[in-house]
Design a protein around this motif. Structure first.
Motif, PDB file in Angstrom:
ATOM      1  N   ARG A 344    -117.125  -9.110 -27.918  1.00 44.42           N
ATOM      2  CA  ARG A 344    -117.746  -9.041 -26.600  1.00 44.42           C
ATOM      3  C   ARG A 344    -118.805 -10.125 -26.388  1.00 44.42           C
ATOM      4  O   ARG A 344    -119.404 -10.203 -25.330  1.00 44.42           O
ATOM      5  CB  ARG A 344    -118.358  -7.655 -26.385  1.00 44.42           C
ATOM      6  N   TRP A 345    -119.056 -10.932 -27.401  1.00 48.13           N
ATOM      7  CA  TRP A 345    -120.000 -12.039 -27.220  1.00 48.13           C
ATOM      8  C   TRP A 345    -119.469 -13.029 -26.178  1.00 48.13           C
ATOM      9  O   TRP A 345    -118.250 -13.184 -26.018  1.00 48.13           O
ATOM     10  CB  TRP A 345    -120.192 -12.791 -28.532  1.00 48.13           C
ATOM     11  N   PRO A 346    -120.351 -13.757 -25.511  1.00 48.40           N
ATOM     12  CA  PRO A 346    -119.884 -14.871 -24.665  1.00 48.40           C
ATOM     13  C   PRO A 346    -119.123 -15.888 -25.517  1.00 48.40           C
ATOM     14  O   PRO A 346    -119.388 -16.036 -26.723  1.00 48.40           O
ATOM     15  CB  PRO A 346    -121.197 -15.472 -24.135  1.00 48.40           C
ATOM     16  N   ASP A 347    -118.207 -16.598 -24.896  1.00 44.33           N
ATOM     17  CA  ASP A 347    -117.382 -17.546 -25.653  1.00 44.33           C
ATOM     18  C   ASP A 347    -118.227 -18.525 -26.463  1.00 44.33           C
ATOM     19  O   ASP A 347    -117.935 -18.806 -27.630  1.00 44.33           O
ATOM     20  CB  ASP A 347    -116.474 -18.320 -24.699  1.00 44.33           C
ATOM     21  N   TRP A 348    -119.289 -19.061 -25.848  1.00 45.63           N
ATOM     22  CA  TRP A 348    -120.071 -20.088 -26.534  1.00 45.63           C
ATOM     23  C   TRP A 348    -120.720 -19.521 -27.796  1.00 45.63           C
ATOM     24  O   TRP A 348    -120.772 -20.206 -28.824  1.00 45.63           O
ATOM     25  CB  TRP A 348    -121.123 -20.669 -25.606  1.00 45.63           C
ATOM     26  N   ALA A 349    -121.201 -18.274 -27.719  1.00 52.19           N
ATOM     27  CA  ALA A 349    -121.858 -17.665 -28.877  1.00 52.19           C
ATOM     28  C   ALA A 349    -120.836 -17.342 -29.967  1.00 52.19           C
ATOM     29  O   ALA A 349    -121.079 -17.599 -31.161  1.00 52.19           O
ATOM     30  CB  ALA A 349    -122.607 -16.406 -28.450  1.00 52.19           C
ATOM     31  N   ARG A 350    -119.702 -16.784 -29.568  1.00 52.30           N
ATOM     32  CA  ARG A 350    -118.675 -16.434 -30.558  1.00 52.30           C
ATOM     33  C   ARG A 350    -118.153 -17.697 -31.245  1.00 52.30           C
ATOM     34  O   ARG A 350    -117.994 -17.733 -32.474  1.00 52.30           O
ATOM     35  CB  ARG A 350    -117.531 -15.677 -29.880  1.00 52.30           C
ATOM     36  N   ASN A 351    -117.897 -18.738 -30.486  1.00 51.32           N
ATOM     37  CA  ASN A 351    -117.351 -19.965 -31.061  1.00 51.32           C
ATOM     38  C   ASN A 351    -118.362 -20.683 -31.954  1.00 51.32           C
ATOM     39  O   ASN A 351    -117.986 -21.379 -32.900  1.00 51.32           O
ATOM     40  CB  ASN A 351    -116.876 -20.899 -29.954  1.00 51.32           C
ATOM     41  N   LEU A 352    -119.642 -20.501 -31.656  1.00 54.39           N
ATOM     42  CA  LEU A 352    -120.685 -21.122 -32.466  1.00 54.39           C
ATOM     43  C   LEU A 352    -120.925 -20.357 -33.761  1.00 54.39           C
ATOM     44  O   LEU A 352    -121.082 -20.949 -34.837  1.00 54.39           O
ATOM     45  CB  LEU A 352    -121.986 -21.194 -31.659  1.00 54.39           C
ATOM     46  N   LEU A 353    -120.925 -19.019 -33.678  1.00 50.29           N
ATOM     47  CA  LEU A 353    -121.352 -18.199 -34.809  1.00 50.29           C
ATOM     48  C   LEU A 353    -120.206 -17.696 -35.690  1.00 50.29           C
ATOM     49  O   LEU A 353    -120.407 -17.455 -36.883  1.00 50.29           O
ATOM     50  CB  LEU A 353    -122.159 -16.997 -34.302  1.00 50.29           C
ATOM     51  N   LEU A 354    -119.008 -17.530 -35.110  1.00 49.52           N
ATOM     52  CA  LEU A 354    -117.930 -16.907 -35.886  1.00 49.52           C
ATOM     53  C   LEU A 354    -117.518 -17.705 -37.123  1.00 49.52           C
ATOM     54  O   LEU A 354    -117.142 -17.109 -38.139  1.00 49.52           O
ATOM     55  CB  LEU A 354    -116.721 -16.646 -34.988  1.00 49.52           C
ATOM     56  N   PRO A 355    -117.554 -19.038 -37.121  1.00 49.92           N
ATOM     57  CA  PRO A 355    -117.221 -19.760 -38.358  1.00 49.92           C
ATOM     58  C   PRO A 355    -118.112 -19.364 -39.537  1.00 49.92           C
ATOM     59  O   PRO A 355    -117.694 -19.483 -40.698  1.00 49.92           O
ATOM     60  CB  PRO A 355    -117.431 -21.232 -37.972  1.00 49.92           C
ATOM     61  N   VAL A 356    -119.324 -18.897 -39.260  1.00 50.90           N
ATOM     62  CA  VAL A 356    -120.220 -18.434 -40.327  1.00 50.90           C
ATOM     63  C   VAL A 356    -120.108 -16.931 -40.518  1.00 50.90           C
ATOM     64  O   VAL A 356    -119.943 -16.427 -41.631  1.00 50.90           O
ATOM     65  CB  VAL A 356    -121.677 -18.821 -40.004  1.00 50.90           C
ATOM     66  N   VAL A 357    -120.173 -16.192 -39.417  1.00 50.80           N
ATOM     67  CA  VAL A 357    -120.178 -14.727 -39.477  1.00 50.80           C
ATOM     68  C   VAL A 357    -118.816 -14.173 -39.883  1.00 50.80           C
ATOM     69  O   VAL A 357    -118.728 -13.185 -40.620  1.00 50.80           O
ATOM     70  CB  VAL A 357    -120.606 -14.156 -38.110  1.00 50.80           C
ATOM     71  N   GLY A 358    -117.732 -14.804 -39.413  1.00 50.84           N
ATOM     72  CA  GLY A 358    -116.388 -14.286 -39.647  1.00 50.84           C
ATOM     73  C   GLY A 358    -116.024 -14.134 -41.111  1.00 50.84           C
ATOM     74  O   GLY A 358    -115.646 -13.038 -41.553  1.00 50.84           O
ATOM     75  N   PRO A 359    -116.102 -15.204 -41.915  1.00 49.80           N
ATOM     76  CA  PRO A 359    -115.767 -15.059 -43.338  1.00 49.80           C
ATOM     77  C   PRO A 359    -116.654 -14.048 -44.060  1.00 49.80           C
ATOM     78  O   PRO A 359    -116.192 -13.323 -44.944  1.00 49.80           O
ATOM     79  CB  PRO A 359    -115.974 -16.474 -43.890  1.00 49.80           C
ATOM     80  N   ARG A 360    -117.927 -13.996 -43.670  1.00 50.53           N
ATOM     81  CA  ARG A 360    -118.819 -13.015 -44.284  1.00 50.53           C
ATOM     82  C   ARG A 360    -118.395 -11.594 -43.937  1.00 50.53           C
ATOM     83  O   ARG A 360    -118.411 -10.701 -44.795  1.00 50.53           O
ATOM     84  CB  ARG A 360    -120.257 -13.255 -43.812  1.00 50.53           C
ATOM     85  N   SER A 361    -118.008 -11.369 -42.681  1.00 49.83           N
ATOM     86  CA  SER A 361    -117.558 -10.040 -42.268  1.00 49.83           C
ATOM     87  C   SER A 361    -116.281  -9.639 -42.990  1.00 49.83           C
ATOM     88  O   SER A 361    -116.117  -8.477 -43.393  1.00 49.83           O
ATOM     89  CB  SER A 361    -117.339  -9.999 -40.751  1.00 49.83           C
ATOM     90  N   TYR A 362    -115.362 -10.597 -43.146  1.00 50.14           N
ATOM     91  CA  TYR A 362    -114.123 -10.320 -43.865  1.00 50.14           C
ATOM     92  C   TYR A 362    -114.435  -9.847 -45.284  1.00 50.14           C
ATOM     93  O   TYR A 362    -113.934  -8.808 -45.738  1.00 50.14           O
ATOM     94  CB  TYR A 362    -113.242 -11.572 -43.891  1.00 50.14           C
ATOM     95  N   ARG A 363    -115.281 -10.609 -45.993  1.00 47.09           N
ATOM     96  CA  ARG A 363    -115.609 -10.239 -47.372  1.00 47.09           C
ATOM     97  C   ARG A 363    -116.386  -8.927 -47.431  1.00 47.09           C
ATOM     98  O   ARG A 363    -116.119  -8.078 -48.292  1.00 47.09           O
ATOM     99  CB  ARG A 363    -116.404 -11.363 -48.038  1.00 47.09           C
ATOM    100  N   ALA A 364    -117.339  -8.752 -46.520  1.00 48.58           N
ATOM    101  CA  ALA A 364    -118.149  -7.532 -46.540  1.00 48.58           C
ATOM    102  C   ALA A 364    -117.303  -6.297 -46.249  1.00 48.58           C
ATOM    103  O   ALA A 364    -117.569  -5.208 -46.783  1.00 48.58           O
ATOM    104  CB  ALA A 364    -119.281  -7.643 -45.510  1.00 48.58           C
ATOM    105  N   THR A 365    -116.283  -6.448 -45.413  1.00 50.42           N
ATOM    106  CA  THR A 365    -115.404  -5.322 -45.095  1.00 50.42           C
ATOM    107  C   THR A 365    -114.469  -4.993 -46.245  1.00 50.42           C
ATOM    108  O   THR A 365    -114.352  -3.844 -46.686  1.00 50.42           O
ATOM    109  CB  THR A 365    -114.574  -5.626 -43.836  1.00 50.42           C
ATOM    110  N   TYR A 366    -113.788  -6.015 -46.752  1.00 50.74           N
ATOM    111  CA  TYR A 366    -112.701  -5.762 -47.686  1.00 50.74           C
ATOM    112  C   TYR A 366    -113.122  -5.695 -49.156  1.00 50.74           C
ATOM    113  O   TYR A 366    -112.399  -5.118 -49.971  1.00 50.74           O
ATOM    114  CB  TYR A 366    -111.603  -6.813 -47.503  1.00 50.74           C
ATOM    115  N   ASP A 367    -114.253  -6.267 -49.506  1.00 46.96           N
ATOM    116  CA  ASP A 367    -114.684  -6.199 -50.913  1.00 46.96           C
ATOM    117  C   ASP A 367    -114.714  -4.757 -51.441  1.00 46.96           C
ATOM    118  O   ASP A 367    -114.144  -4.473 -52.500  1.00 46.96           O
ATOM    119  CB  ASP A 367    -116.060  -6.860 -51.097  1.00 46.96           C
ATOM    120  N   PRO A 368    -115.376  -3.810 -50.744  1.00 42.36           N
ATOM    121  CA  PRO A 368    -115.384  -2.446 -51.263  1.00 42.36           C
ATOM    122  C   PRO A 368    -114.001  -1.796 -51.293  1.00 42.36           C
ATOM    123  O   PRO A 368    -113.753  -0.877 -52.085  1.00 42.36           O
ATOM    124  CB  PRO A 368    -116.303  -1.692 -50.280  1.00 42.36           C
ATOM    125  N   LEU A 369    -113.086  -2.274 -50.429  1.00 37.34           N
ATOM    126  CA  LEU A 369    -111.751  -1.674 -50.349  1.00 37.34           C
ATOM    127  C   LEU A 369    -110.823  -2.163 -51.455  1.00 37.34           C
ATOM    128  O   LEU A 369    -109.706  -1.652 -51.591  1.00 37.34           O
ATOM    129  CB  LEU A 369    -111.142  -1.958 -48.971  1.00 37.34           C
TER     130      LEU A 369
END
Length: 374
Positions: A344-369
């Motif tokens: 739901r972020w604005p496009d500019w914010a998502r496109n700026l932050l997701l390259p950093v936040v995305g991989p971290r979220s992937y690892r934080a989600t799936y590591d415990p699983l």
């Protein structure tokens, strides 16, 4: 209730969750009877993406070889902007390992696998449940045809709109997923993608995953308005790459090829009452952000079957099952909410932050699983 009935499990629901319970119980030598309301099984979900923890669970159910013979491995994820620019990617094989790498297959193939080598005598289609009655040594259900069945435990594995949940806890309102109100699913000729690929724009998501036979599985969500009119859907994706627009046009030209479903979540404070327990989506349906619906159901089945096999007195099994499963489910729900907010972020914010936040979220989600549940 006679001794034989007290030693068997009644399973409400013959979908993925119910079939997983049936198989897990069979492998532990525990008799069961599965009651499915529908006369025939449905595969309206078309295909299903299984992360590594789901693949591990299927391996523990004796189905790894069969899984590898159906569908396709998912070796890589790509997250792209609505213009097609790559924001980040994930090497899923490297993360999960070759033995439990993610896999996408047709839902019908997964249903077939879960029933592999099992007798059809303990599953009864066309058997809707009308009422539930708890007993000191188990539970009894009244079927819609007027007959009754009893067991030492009743498992509600009957999905988001669970009859068993309603019978146990009343009409608790389902929650709309934070991600979006509506989604659509479809199968389409593969337009040339080789990885799990998501294009994200303001209020609109478009996902394609290669399956097999030259086809891909598609999932689309629109958070604004929720209008299922084809022109409204096209309009939400007008700025997306040509590959996305052409694929969507081809699908929308065949109304029977696209399946609409609201995105509803189940978050309730209790899953267990006496000798009845809820499992899978009936207990904890979440938006498919991390593809954990089937994965958590498969894990639920493994944990419940193990507990039942270790005890002769089943009176406390439900509470112990919930105690063991709650932390994992709570984690998935928290991470689902976190990534849903980024959509739901604005496009500019998502496109700026997701390259950093995305991989971290992937690892934080799936590591415990990656930790096995049994």
């Amino acid at each position: 209730m006679d001794t034989q009935q007290a030693g068997r499990v009644l399973i409400a629901g013959g979908g993925i969750a119910g079939l997983a319970v049936r198989r897990a119980l069979h492998r532990r030598g525990i008799p069961s009877l599965t009651l499915e309301r529908r006369g025939v099984q449905s595969d309206a979900g078309l295909a299903i993406n299984l992360p590594g923890n789901a693949v591990r669970a299927l391996s523990q159910l004796g189905l790894l070889d069969g899984l590898r013979a159906a569908g396709s491995p998912v070796r890589r994820r790509e997250y792209r902007t609505e213009r097609g620019r790559l924001l980040f990617s994930v090497d899923e094989t490297a993360f999960w390992g070759s033995e439990t790498g993610p896999h996408c297959l047709r839902r019908a193939d997964l249903m077939r696998l879960l029933q592999q080598d099992l007798s059809p005598g303990d599953i009864r289609p066309g058997s809707g449940i009308a009422a539930i009655r708890q007993e000191p040594r188990g539970a009894e259900v009244l079927l819609e045809d007027g007959t009754t069945e009893s067991g030492g435990l009743l498992v509600g594995a009957d999905g988001v709109h669970s009859t068993i949940r309603r019978g146990l806890f009343g009409d608790q309102a389902l929650g709309t997923a934070m991600l979006a109100r509506q989604s659509w699913r479809f199968m389409t000729p593969n337009p040339g993608i080789e990885a799990w690929t998501l294009w994200a724009g303001t209020g609109a998501l478009f996902l394609l995953i290669p399956v097999d036979r030259g086809e891909a599985y598609g999932w689309v969500s629109v958070s604004r308005g929720g209008n299922a009119d084809p022109e409204a859907i096209r309009g939400a994706f007008a700025a997306f790459p040509r590959l996305v627009c052409d694929t969507l046009d081809a699908v929308l030209s065949r109304p029977d090829a696209i399946h609409h479903s609201p995105l509803e979540e189940v978050r309730i404070p209790v899953w267990v009452r006496d000798r009845a327990v809820l499992l899978g989506d009936a207990a904890h349906a979440t938006a498919p952000v991390w593809a954990q619906g089937a994965a958590l159901a498969l894990e639920d089945a493994l944990v419940l079957a193990r507990l039942l096999s270790e005890r002769t007195d089943w009176s406390g099994v439900g509470a112990e099952y919930e105690r063991l499963r709650r932390p994992r489910v709570d984690h998935v729900q928290r991470m689902t909410d976190r990534l849903s907010r980024t959509a739901r972020w604005p496009d500019w914010a998502r496109n700026l932050l997701l390259p950093v936040v995305g991989p971290r979220s992937y690892r934080a989600t799936y590591d415990p699983l990656r930790m096995p549940v049994v």
